[in-house]
Design a protein around this motif. Structure first.
Motif, PDB file in Angstrom:
ATOM      1  N   PHE A 177      43.087  81.703 117.510  1.00  0.00           N
ATOM      2  CA  PHE A 177      41.902  82.225 117.175  1.00  0.00           C
ATOM      3  C   PHE A 177      41.945  83.022 116.007  1.00  0.00           C
ATOM      4  CE2 PHE A 177      39.103  86.074 116.836  1.00  0.00           C
ATOM      5  CZ  PHE A 177      37.859  85.553 117.621  1.00  0.00           C
ATOM      6  N   GLY A 178      42.975  83.883 115.569  1.00  0.00           N
ATOM      7  CA  GLY A 178      42.817  84.558 114.221  1.00  0.00           C
ATOM      8  C   GLY A 178      42.774  83.899 113.304  1.00  0.00           C
ATOM      9  N   VAL A 179      43.648  82.727 113.062  1.00  0.00           N
ATOM     10  CA  VAL A 179      43.721  82.121 111.608  1.00  0.00           C
ATOM     11  C   VAL A 179      42.316  81.282 111.420  1.00  0.00           C
ATOM     12  CG1 VAL A 179      44.544  79.843 112.536  1.00  0.00           C
ATOM     13  CG2 VAL A 179      44.884  80.585 110.255  1.00  0.00           C
ATOM     14  N   ALA A 180      41.642  80.869 112.575  1.00  0.00           N
ATOM     15  CA  ALA A 180      40.383  80.111 112.332  1.00  0.00           C
ATOM     16  C   ALA A 180      39.332  81.295 112.190  1.00  0.00           C
ATOM     17  CB  ALA A 180      40.237  79.434 113.575  1.00  0.00           C
ATOM     18  N   TRP A 181      39.479  82.287 112.663  1.00  0.00           N
ATOM     19  CA  TRP A 181      38.437  83.454 112.476  1.00  0.00           C
ATOM     20  C   TRP A 181      38.441  84.123 111.055  1.00  0.00           C
ATOM     21  CZ3 TRP A 181      38.576  88.449 110.969  1.00  0.00           C
ATOM     22  CH2 TRP A 181      37.429  89.187 111.063  1.00  0.00           C
ATOM     23  N   THR A 182      39.568  84.323 110.704  1.00  0.00           N
ATOM     24  CA  THR A 182      39.893  84.741 109.285  1.00  0.00           C
ATOM     25  C   THR A 182      39.308  83.879 108.014  1.00  0.00           C
ATOM     26  OG1 THR A 182      41.733  86.083 110.047  1.00  0.00           O
ATOM     27  CG2 THR A 182      41.694  85.664 107.785  1.00  0.00           C
TER      28      THR A 182
END
Length: 182
Positions: A30-35
């Motif tokens: 989630f984190g890499v895609a959101w960032t």
């Protein structure tokens, strides 16, 4: 709204990421895609959907490659760290070539470290990845006051973000280590 989700996911990753490799992979995905969605100026709903898609993709990879779970976990956590580093060094312009170099390089390095050192690396990796998400979410949510936590406007801002990032990651590391001993 998506910044608040990034803060929550970042706190889970930072404070509890090493307790479950699958949890680490979901939150890091989630984190890499959101960032990256936020860095490339996606709207709130799109960034949230891309974040959820990243979580599903990362989790699916772990199911398909269960034998390489630590490698994939390190790859995902490294991608979050690489995405934050990209945001810090890109200087406000969306340079796709830079993202194609920085994020994969950090992700692959972290994947090999995770494969080699397994759980000890996962504690540090998830603490740093989660801290990166928390700082990015706070910087996006309260841009007027804490915008430098997302995209620092000066060298001093970058230094401040790196110091706060290291401090928050240290807290996450300590909490995860303490949680494993109780």
């Amino acid at each position: 709204m998506s910044a608040l989700a990034a803060i929550v996911v970042g706190l889970v990753l930072c404070l509890a990421g090493s307790l479950s490799v699958r949890l680490a992979v979901l939150t890091a995905g989630f984190g890499v895609a959101w960032t990256l969605a936020e860095a490339l100026d996606a709207d709130t709903g799109t960034a949230l959907l891309i974040g959820l898609g990243g979580a599903v993709l990362a989790f699916t990879l772990t199911l398909l490659m269960a034998r390489f779970l630590f490698f994939v976990g390190g790859l995902c956590v490294g991608a979050v760290i690489g995405a934050k580093l990209y945001v810090l060094v890109q200087g406000g312009s969306a340079d796709v070539l830079l993202v194609l170099i920085v994020v994969p390089a950090v992700a692959i390095l972290c994947a090999f470290l995770a494969r080699r050192f397994e759980r000890p690396f996962l504690v540090w990796g998830t603490a740093f990845g989660g801290a990166a998400l928390v700082l990015s979410g706070v910087g996006r949510l309260w841009a007027d006051v804490a915008g430098d936590l997302w995209r620092p406007a000066s060298t001093a801002g970058v230094v401040l973000v790196l110091v706060v990032w290291a401090l928050l990651a240290g807290v996450g590391y300590a909490v995860q280590r303490r949680g494993r001993h109780t």
